[in-house]
Write a protein that holds these residues in place. Structure first.
Motif, mmCIF file in Angstrom:
data_model
loop_
_atom_site.group_PDB
_atom_site.id
_atom_site.type_symbol
_atom_site.label_atom_id
_atom_site.label_comp_id
_atom_site.label_asym_id
_atom_site.label_seq_id
_atom_site.Cartn_x
_atom_site.Cartn_y
_atom_site.Cartn_z
ATOM 1 N N PHE A 238 0.835 -1.208 0.000
ATOM 2 C CA PHE A 238 0.000 0.000 0.000
ATOM 3 C C PHE A 238 0.869 1.256 0.000
ATOM 4 C CE2 PHE A 238 -2.498 3.295 2.103
ATOM 5 C CZ PHE A 238 -3.717 3.207 1.455
ATOM 6 N N SER A 239 1.880 1.296 0.853
ATOM 7 C CA SER A 239 2.715 2.495 0.972
ATOM 8 C C SER A 239 3.779 2.584 -0.112
ATOM 9 C CB SER A 239 3.386 2.534 2.354
ATOM 10 O OG SER A 239 2.420 2.654 3.367
ATOM 11 N N GLU A 240 4.255 1.435 -0.558
ATOM 12 C CA GLU A 240 5.298 1.445 -1.590
ATOM 13 C C GLU A 240 4.817 2.085 -2.886
ATOM 14 O OE1 GLU A 240 8.803 0.074 -1.812
ATOM 15 O OE2 GLU A 240 8.406 0.841 0.195
ATOM 16 N N ARG A 241 3.515 2.083 -3.113
ATOM 17 C CA ARG A 241 2.986 2.681 -4.345
ATOM 18 C C ARG A 241 3.211 4.187 -4.381
ATOM 19 N NH1 ARG A 241 -1.454 -0.983 -3.435
ATOM 20 N NH2 ARG A 241 -2.688 0.716 -2.527
ATOM 21 N N THR A 242 3.145 4.823 -3.200
ATOM 22 C CA THR A 242 3.231 6.282 -3.173
ATOM 23 C C THR A 242 4.452 6.804 -2.433
ATOM 24 O OG1 THR A 242 1.819 6.297 -1.206
ATOM 25 C CG2 THR A 242 0.723 6.547 -3.330
ATOM 26 N N SER A 243 4.978 6.028 -1.480
ATOM 27 C CA SER A 243 6.131 6.462 -0.684
ATOM 28 C C SER A 243 7.150 5.334 -0.596
ATOM 29 C CB SER A 243 5.677 6.878 0.726
ATOM 30 O OG SER A 243 4.755 7.918 0.680
ATOM 31 N N PRO A 244 7.772 4.978 -1.709
ATOM 32 C CA PRO A 244 8.682 3.826 -1.700
ATOM 33 C C PRO A 244 9.940 4.099 -0.878
ATOM 34 C CG PRO A 244 8.805 4.979 -3.807
ATOM 35 C CD PRO A 244 7.672 5.599 -3.059
ATOM 36 N N PHE A 245 10.330 3.084 -0.124
ATOM 37 C CA PHE A 245 11.583 3.181 0.617
ATOM 38 C C PHE A 245 12.731 2.998 -0.367
ATOM 39 C CE2 PHE A 245 15.148 1.593 3.115
ATOM 40 C CZ PHE A 245 15.146 2.463 4.203
ATOM 41 N N PRO A 246 13.754 3.867 -0.328
ATOM 42 C CA PRO A 246 14.866 3.754 -1.283
ATOM 43 C C PRO A 246 15.710 2.511 -1.008
ATOM 44 C CG PRO A 246 15.300 5.489 0.328
ATOM 45 C CD PRO A 246 13.896 5.035 0.569
ATOM 46 N N ALA A 247 15.785 1.636 -1.995
ATOM 47 C CA ALA A 247 16.522 0.381 -1.820
ATOM 48 C C ALA A 247 17.978 0.628 -1.455
ATOM 49 C CB ALA A 247 16.426 -0.459 -3.095
ATOM 50 N N GLY A 248 18.535 1.747 -1.890
ATOM 51 C CA GLY A 248 19.926 2.046 -1.571
ATOM 52 C C GLY A 248 20.173 2.306 -0.104
ATOM 53 N N ASP A 249 19.110 2.508 0.678
ATOM 54 C CA ASP A 249 19.253 2.763 2.111
ATOM 55 C C ASP A 249 19.001 1.531 2.961
ATOM 56 O OD1 ASP A 249 20.082 5.403 2.061
ATOM 57 O OD2 ASP A 249 18.053 6.208 2.083
ATOM 58 N N LEU A 250 18.901 0.355 2.344
ATOM 59 C CA LEU A 250 18.686 -0.857 3.129
ATOM 60 C C LEU A 250 19.833 -1.108 4.101
ATOM 61 C CD1 LEU A 250 17.137 -3.422 0.621
ATOM 62 C CD2 LEU A 250 16.085 -2.493 2.695
ATOM 63 N N GLY A 251 21.039 -0.772 3.710
ATOM 64 C CA GLY A 251 22.181 -0.948 4.613
ATOM 65 C C GLY A 251 22.040 -0.091 5.860
ATOM 66 N N ARG A 252 21.564 1.128 5.696
ATOM 67 C CA ARG A 252 21.340 2.004 6.851
ATOM 68 C C ARG A 252 20.239 1.429 7.740
ATOM 69 N NH1 ARG A 252 20.378 8.057 5.543
ATOM 70 N NH2 ARG A 252 21.073 8.206 7.707
ATOM 71 N N LEU A 253 19.220 0.861 7.115
ATOM 72 C CA LEU A 253 18.132 0.250 7.857
ATOM 73 C C LEU A 253 18.652 -0.911 8.706
ATOM 74 C CD1 LEU A 253 15.028 0.602 8.059
ATOM 75 C CD2 LEU A 253 14.825 -1.146 6.285
ATOM 76 N N ALA A 254 19.535 -1.694 8.130
ATOM 77 C CA ALA A 254 20.132 -2.805 8.873
ATOM 78 C C ALA A 254 20.966 -2.292 10.035
ATOM 79 C CB ALA A 254 20.978 -3.661 7.933
ATOM 80 N N ALA A 255 21.743 -1.240 9.796
ATOM 81 C CA ALA A 255 22.625 -0.715 10.840
ATOM 82 C C ALA A 255 21.844 -0.114 11.999
ATOM 83 C CB ALA A 255 23.557 0.336 10.241
ATOM 84 N N LEU A 256 20.634 0.365 11.747
ATOM 85 C CA LEU A 256 19.794 0.941 12.792
ATOM 86 C C LEU A 256 18.876 -0.099 13.427
ATOM 87 C CD1 LEU A 256 18.783 4.329 11.114
ATOM 88 C CD2 LEU A 256 20.101 4.070 13.234
ATOM 89 N N GLY A 257 19.176 -1.359 13.222
ATOM 90 C CA GLY A 257 18.283 -2.427 13.644
ATOM 91 C C GLY A 257 17.961 -2.455 15.117
#
Length: 311
Positions: A238-257
């Motif tokens: 639902f949200s990815e259609r209008t506010s997609p999370f940038p795939a290039g920031d997945l590493g940052r997402l992992a680091a903030l786990g």
């Protein structure tokens, strides 16, 4: 580039949802889930919220069917069936002279619902510091602020006593400050950056991962160790259609786990509960990350009693 989430959501029936969530928990060996972004509020207030979604309000601008449109006790039972061991009663005022009344209601709700983390709220008005102090003295463990609906600046001087008290007490506030679903006067990272510069130890949980300004709010989490983010509606189809999370920031997402917390927006979600969990799993950040996000981080933050994991 957005994250591509393959596969359909699980069945919408509550039995199917309970089974799907149980399978998710058992695979990870979790004793339960901790959901820091669920909504319980006085029935007449919640009815108005649902009416807004039904009318395709100007902030949403899209069809938004409420999946769990049930009476209060049925909604509590559903969360328990899903294995949610702790949840919140996110409620918020949209005008002055409303917050203290909401806090009175939420204190009663927490008293009759022991698995709800006692939730409170506030608004920039005379006396806010006093009723927030009273809520803390009465056992409030988490607060909610909604800059978009309340249309206020978090740096309003009337809130300085509130932020000072919450920083000193170490009580987190879940704050809707991103510009999703529509930008407003005080949304976006700027007002929050100014607030944190003045109260650097303030424990804040950025609702919805700050969507759509994901990167900017992760910057604030990098800078301030007491800033966390919740997953509410983020990464879902639902949200990815209008506010997609940038795939290039997945590493940052992992680091903030260790500072990301499960949130869902139950019951006001336009898909079944398990879809939020599936969306997190499909990020591919690993089981340890999922365990931390879906249980351990919030359990530690709120000092929940230890539960033995399955081997």
């Amino acid at each position: 580039m957005s994250i591509q989430l393959s596969g359909a959501a699980a069945p919408t029936g509550t039995t199917g949802t309970a089974e799907a969530v149980r399978a998710f928990r058992e695979r990870l060996g979790l004793p339960g889930l901790v959901d820091v972004h669920t909504h319980f509020m006085p029935e007449r207030v919640l009815a108005k919220v649902w009416d807004y979604f039904d009318a395709v309000g100007p902030l949403t601008g899209t069809q938004w069917p409420i999946t769990y449109r049930h009476e209060e006790q049925q909604r509590v039972r559903l969360l328990r069936e899903f294995g949610v061991r702790a949840f919140t009663a996110m409620l918020y005022p949209h005008k002055p002279a409303m917050a203290a009344w909401l806090n009175s209601w939420s204190a009663q709700f927490a008293a009759r619902t022991p698995d709800c983390l006692h939730t409170a709220t506030f608004f920039p008005e005379e006396g806010a510091g006093g009723y927030v102090r009273q809520a803390v003295d009465n056992g409030a463990r988490i607060f909610k602020a909604h800059l978009q609906v309340g249309a206020y600046d978090p740096n309003d001087a009337l809130l300085d006593p509130v932020w000072g008290l919450l920083a000193e007490a170490g009580i987190p506030t879940v704050i809707h400050c991103g510009s999703m679903p529509a930008p407003a006067g005080f949304t976006g990272p700027g007002p929050l950056a100014r607030l944190l510069a003045r109260f650097p130890r303030l424990p804040l949980v950025i609702a919805h991962m700050g969507m759509p300004e994901y990167a900017e709010f992760m910057d604030l989490a990098d800078r301030y160790p007491e800033v966390r983010l919740d997953t509410t509606m983020a990464f879902t189809d639902f949200s990815e259609r209008t506010s997609p999370f940038p795939a290039g920031d997945l590493g940052r997402l992992a680091a903030l786990g260790d500072r990301i917390l499960l949130g869902t927006d139950f019951p006001n979600i336009p898909y079944p509960y398990e879809h939020q969990l599936a969306a997190l799993e499909r990020l591919g950040l690993g089981d340890d990350w999922l365990r931390a996000v879906c249980h351990d981080n919030a359990a530690k933050l709120f000092g929940l009693p230890e539960h033995t994991r399955r081997p």
